[in-house]
Write a protein that holds these residues in place. Structure first.
Motif, PDB file in Angstrom:
ATOM      1  N   TRP A 144     -25.593  -4.075 -34.904  1.00  0.00           N
ATOM      2  CA  TRP A 144     -25.273  -4.400 -33.509  1.00  0.00           C
ATOM      3  C   TRP A 144     -25.331  -5.903 -33.252  1.00  0.00           C
ATOM      4  CZ3 TRP A 144     -27.803  -0.328 -29.742  1.00  0.00           C
ATOM      5  CH2 TRP A 144     -27.396   0.955 -30.137  1.00  0.00           C
ATOM      6  N   GLY A 145     -26.046  -6.625 -34.094  1.00  0.00           N
ATOM      7  CA  GLY A 145     -26.163  -8.070 -33.903  1.00  0.00           C
ATOM      8  C   GLY A 145     -24.879  -8.832 -34.136  1.00  0.00           C
ATOM      9  N   HIS A 146     -23.845  -8.170 -34.647  1.00  0.00           N
ATOM     10  CA  HIS A 146     -22.573  -8.834 -34.889  1.00  0.00           C
ATOM     11  C   HIS A 146     -21.709  -8.924 -33.634  1.00  0.00           C
ATOM     12  CE1 HIS A 146     -23.102  -9.060 -39.236  1.00  0.00           C
ATOM     13  NE2 HIS A 146     -23.516  -7.803 -39.218  1.00  0.00           N
ATOM     14  N   PHE A 147     -22.089  -8.221 -32.596  1.00  0.00           N
ATOM     15  CA  PHE A 147     -21.278  -8.262 -31.380  1.00  0.00           C
ATOM     16  C   PHE A 147     -21.323  -9.633 -30.733  1.00  0.00           C
ATOM     17  CE2 PHE A 147     -21.864  -3.579 -31.314  1.00  0.00           C
ATOM     18  CZ  PHE A 147     -20.528  -3.236 -31.210  1.00  0.00           C
ATOM     19  N   VAL A 148     -20.202 -10.040 -30.188  1.00  0.00           N
ATOM     20  CA  VAL A 148     -20.131 -11.260 -29.385  1.00  0.00           C
ATOM     21  C   VAL A 148     -19.999 -10.841 -27.925  1.00  0.00           C
ATOM     22  CG1 VAL A 148     -18.833 -13.353 -28.878  1.00  0.00           C
ATOM     23  CG2 VAL A 148     -19.069 -12.575 -31.249  1.00  0.00           C
ATOM     24  N   VAL A 149     -21.006 -11.166 -27.135  1.00  0.00           N
ATOM     25  CA  VAL A 149     -21.025 -10.813 -25.716  1.00  0.00           C
ATOM     26  C   VAL A 149     -20.997 -12.101 -24.903  1.00  0.00           C
ATOM     27  CG1 VAL A 149     -22.251  -9.586 -23.892  1.00  0.00           C
ATOM     28  CG2 VAL A 149     -22.380  -8.752 -26.254  1.00  0.00           C
ATOM     29  N   HIS A 150     -20.005 -12.254 -24.066  1.00  0.00           N
ATOM     30  CA  HIS A 150     -19.845 -13.475 -23.282  1.00  0.00           C
ATOM     31  C   HIS A 150     -20.776 -13.472 -22.062  1.00  0.00           C
ATOM     32  CE1 HIS A 150     -16.388 -14.628 -25.721  1.00  0.00           C
ATOM     33  NE2 HIS A 150     -15.976 -13.370 -25.627  1.00  0.00           N
ATOM     34  N   GLU A 151     -20.919 -14.624 -21.453  1.00  0.00           N
ATOM     35  CA  GLU A 151     -21.877 -14.781 -20.352  1.00  0.00           C
ATOM     36  C   GLU A 151     -21.582 -13.869 -19.169  1.00  0.00           C
ATOM     37  OE1 GLU A 151     -22.255 -18.817 -19.186  1.00  0.00           O
ATOM     38  OE2 GLU A 151     -23.127 -19.490 -21.093  1.00  0.00           O
ATOM     39  N   ASP A 152     -20.334 -13.587 -18.933  1.00  0.00           N
ATOM     40  CA  ASP A 152     -19.965 -12.762 -17.782  1.00  0.00           C
ATOM     41  C   ASP A 152     -19.804 -11.291 -18.162  1.00  0.00           C
ATOM     42  OD1 ASP A 152     -17.753 -13.176 -19.346  1.00  0.00           O
ATOM     43  OD2 ASP A 152     -16.346 -13.368 -17.670  1.00  0.00           O
ATOM     44  N   GLU A 153     -20.411 -10.881 -19.290  1.00  0.00           N
ATOM     45  CA  GLU A 153     -20.291  -9.506 -19.753  1.00  0.00           C
ATOM     46  C   GLU A 153     -21.673  -8.852 -19.887  1.00  0.00           C
ATOM     47  OE1 GLU A 153     -16.269  -9.399 -22.489  1.00  0.00           O
ATOM     48  OE2 GLU A 153     -18.138 -10.057 -23.433  1.00  0.00           O
ATOM     49  N   ILE A 154     -21.682  -7.527 -19.851  1.00  0.00           N
ATOM     50  CA  ILE A 154     -22.889  -6.745 -20.111  1.00  0.00           C
ATOM     51  C   ILE A 154     -22.545  -5.667 -21.140  1.00  0.00           C
ATOM     52  CG2 ILE A 154     -23.858  -7.110 -17.811  1.00  0.00           C
ATOM     53  CD1 ILE A 154     -22.969  -4.221 -17.144  1.00  0.00           C
ATOM     54  N   VAL A 155     -23.581  -5.033 -21.683  1.00  0.00           N
ATOM     55  CA  VAL A 155     -23.391  -3.953 -22.650  1.00  0.00           C
ATOM     56  C   VAL A 155     -24.064  -2.698 -22.111  1.00  0.00           C
ATOM     57  CG1 VAL A 155     -23.634  -3.224 -25.047  1.00  0.00           C
ATOM     58  CG2 VAL A 155     -23.518  -5.673 -24.503  1.00  0.00           C
ATOM     59  N   LEU A 156     -23.324  -1.600 -22.099  1.00  0.00           N
ATOM     60  CA  LEU A 156     -23.853  -0.310 -21.649  1.00  0.00           C
ATOM     61  C   LEU A 156     -24.014   0.611 -22.853  1.00  0.00           C
ATOM     62  CD1 LEU A 156     -21.702   0.281 -18.429  1.00  0.00           C
ATOM     63  CD2 LEU A 156     -24.026  -0.629 -18.581  1.00  0.00           C
ATOM     64  N   LEU A 157     -25.111   1.344 -22.863  1.00  0.00           N
ATOM     65  CA  LEU A 157     -25.419   2.246 -23.972  1.00  0.00           C
ATOM     66  C   LEU A 157     -25.288   3.699 -23.524  1.00  0.00           C
ATOM     67  CD1 LEU A 157     -26.582   2.917 -26.804  1.00  0.00           C
ATOM     68  CD2 LEU A 157     -28.869   2.640 -25.808  1.00  0.00           C
ATOM     69  N   PHE A 158     -24.573   4.480 -24.331  1.00  0.00           N
ATOM     70  CA  PHE A 158     -24.448   5.917 -24.139  1.00  0.00           C
ATOM     71  C   PHE A 158     -24.995   6.581 -25.404  1.00  0.00           C
ATOM     72  CE2 PHE A 158     -21.239   3.743 -21.759  1.00  0.00           C
ATOM     73  CZ  PHE A 158     -21.134   4.419 -20.561  1.00  0.00           C
ATOM     74  N   SER A 159     -25.850   7.564 -25.252  1.00  0.00           N
ATOM     75  CA  SER A 159     -26.502   8.145 -26.425  1.00  0.00           C
ATOM     76  C   SER A 159     -26.743   9.637 -26.242  1.00  0.00           C
ATOM     77  CB  SER A 159     -27.836   7.428 -26.697  1.00  0.00           C
ATOM     78  OG  SER A 159     -28.466   7.929 -27.867  1.00  0.00           O
ATOM     79  N   GLU A 160     -26.612  10.377 -27.340  1.00  0.00           N
ATOM     80  CA  GLU A 160     -26.914  11.806 -27.363  1.00  0.00           C
ATOM     81  C   GLU A 160     -27.699  12.119 -28.631  1.00  0.00           C
ATOM     82  OE1 GLU A 160     -26.510  13.974 -25.067  1.00  0.00           O
ATOM     83  OE2 GLU A 160     -25.175  12.909 -23.706  1.00  0.00           O
ATOM     84  N   ASP A 161     -28.656  13.041 -28.512  1.00  0.00           N
ATOM     85  CA  ASP A 161     -29.473  13.442 -29.645  1.00  0.00           C
ATOM     86  C   ASP A 161     -29.676  14.948 -29.587  1.00  0.00           C
ATOM     87  OD1 ASP A 161     -30.947  13.318 -31.914  1.00  0.00           O
ATOM     88  OD2 ASP A 161     -32.605  12.141 -31.087  1.00  0.00           O
ATOM     89  N   GLN A 162     -29.845  15.548 -30.757  1.00  0.00           N
ATOM     90  CA  GLN A 162     -30.066  16.985 -30.790  1.00  0.00           C
ATOM     91  C   GLN A 162     -31.531  17.297 -30.529  1.00  0.00           C
ATOM     92  OE1 GLN A 162     -28.279  18.876 -34.203  1.00  0.00           O
ATOM     93  NE2 GLN A 162     -26.430  17.612 -34.059  1.00  0.00           N
ATOM     94  N   LYS A 163     -31.780  18.444 -29.929  1.00  0.00           N
ATOM     95  CA  LYS A 163     -33.109  18.787 -29.434  1.00  0.00           C
ATOM     96  C   LYS A 163     -34.097  19.056 -30.552  1.00  0.00           C
ATOM     97  CE  LYS A 163     -35.282  21.499 -25.780  1.00  0.00           C
ATOM     98  NZ  LYS A 163     -35.052  22.485 -24.705  1.00  0.00           N
ATOM     99  N   ALA A 164     -33.679  19.748 -31.585  1.00  0.00           N
ATOM    100  CA  ALA A 164     -34.562  20.070 -32.706  1.00  0.00           C
ATOM    101  C   ALA A 164     -33.971  19.471 -33.968  1.00  0.00           C
ATOM    102  CB  ALA A 164     -34.713  21.578 -32.850  1.00  0.00           C
TER     103      ALA A 164
END
Length: 265
Positions: A26-46
């Motif tokens: 993830w450290g390879h991303f270039v995020v500009h000053e006027d940008e944000i990053v949103l995280l979406f995640s899903e995981d299995q229960k067991a």
């Protein structure tokens, strides 16, 4: 189930193990000053290792050493019978590539078995997808039973996107439900700027990620025990190595010091 002993008789098939991503990518991303990053995640229960059926061809390699009389199993014609695992067992050399392949099929495979999510995929065996356009851009990664998606967008779009489910996440949920996968609702993240996934802390406003505070504290404690003890087991040293490796993967120059350690191991 403990299928570790049989691994000494088998050659491990790398398969999709090579595609396992790591959070440092993830450290390879270039995020500009006027940008944000949103995280979406899903995981299995067991643990998904015990939820997915194995192909019958694997059954001879997943037999328990205990036997039972045939009459007790409803098989009077047999004097003795052995139990075999019908699900993917943890610790078995072939389990990880099987589970990674299942996870990738759910996310990127064609329907109806897959969600057919067509956004760039972070994989451990491929170069980082640098050819991402400016403006709103999205990538996804699959790590066994966990799915994450990062959306980089202008900060002006934050009110419209933060906390709102993406079509990609919705499609994966439908596929999991259709396949009978138990989803962990408490681990689900829907367009958040701060969260935890796969043991890493994420901050989408500051565009930062790294080992979470509990992970770092746990690693420090393990290091202190290792240094202060007169003797420790090999298993404990392996745990210390693993915890340090996880934390230092986000600082690649420091992580390089483990090159010699893994060579010796």
């Amino acid at each position: 189930m403990n299928f570790v002993p049989i691994n000494s008789y088998l050659h491990e098939l790398i398969g999709e193990t090579k595609s396992l991503p790591n959070m440092a990518q993830w450290g390879h991303f270039v995020v500009h000053e006027d940008e944000i990053v949103l995280l979406f995640s899903e995981d299995q229960k067991a643990s998904s290792f015990y939820l997915n059926n194995l192909n019958p061809a694997w059954r001879p390699y997943c037999v328990f050493r205990w036997r039972a009389p045939g009459w007790a199993l409803g098989l009077p014609s047999r004097q003795w019978s052995f139990f075999a695992a019908r699900v993917v067992p943890m610790g078995f050399a072939g389990s990880v590539p099987i589970m990674q392949d299942i996870g990738e099929t759910f996310a990127t495979g064609p329907g109806p078995q897959g969600a057919d999510i067509r956004v760039p995929v972070l994989r451990g065996d491929r170069a980082f997808p640098l050819a991402l356009p400016l403006g709103e851009r999205e990538v996804q990664q699959v790590y066994l039973d966990n799915w994450d998606s990062l959306l980089i967008c202008p900060e002006s779009q934050r009110p419209q996107l933060e906390g709102h489910q993406r079509h990609t996440q919705e499609a994966l949920r439908r596929v999991w439900k259709r396949a009978g996968v138990l989803r962990s609702a408490d681990k689900s993240l829907v367009g958040v700027t701060e969260g935890l996934t796969l043991g890493a802390a994420f901050d989408g406003v500051e565009a930062e990620h790294g080992a979470s505070a509990p992970r770092i504290l746990e690693t420090i404690l393990y290091n202190l025990v290792a240094v202060c003890s007169s003797s420790v087991s090999q298993l404990f040293l392996q745990m210390v190595l693993g915890k340090n490796s996880f934390c230092l993967q986000f600082r690649r120059p420091l992580y390089s010091i483990f090159g010699a350690v893994y060579t010796e191991c």
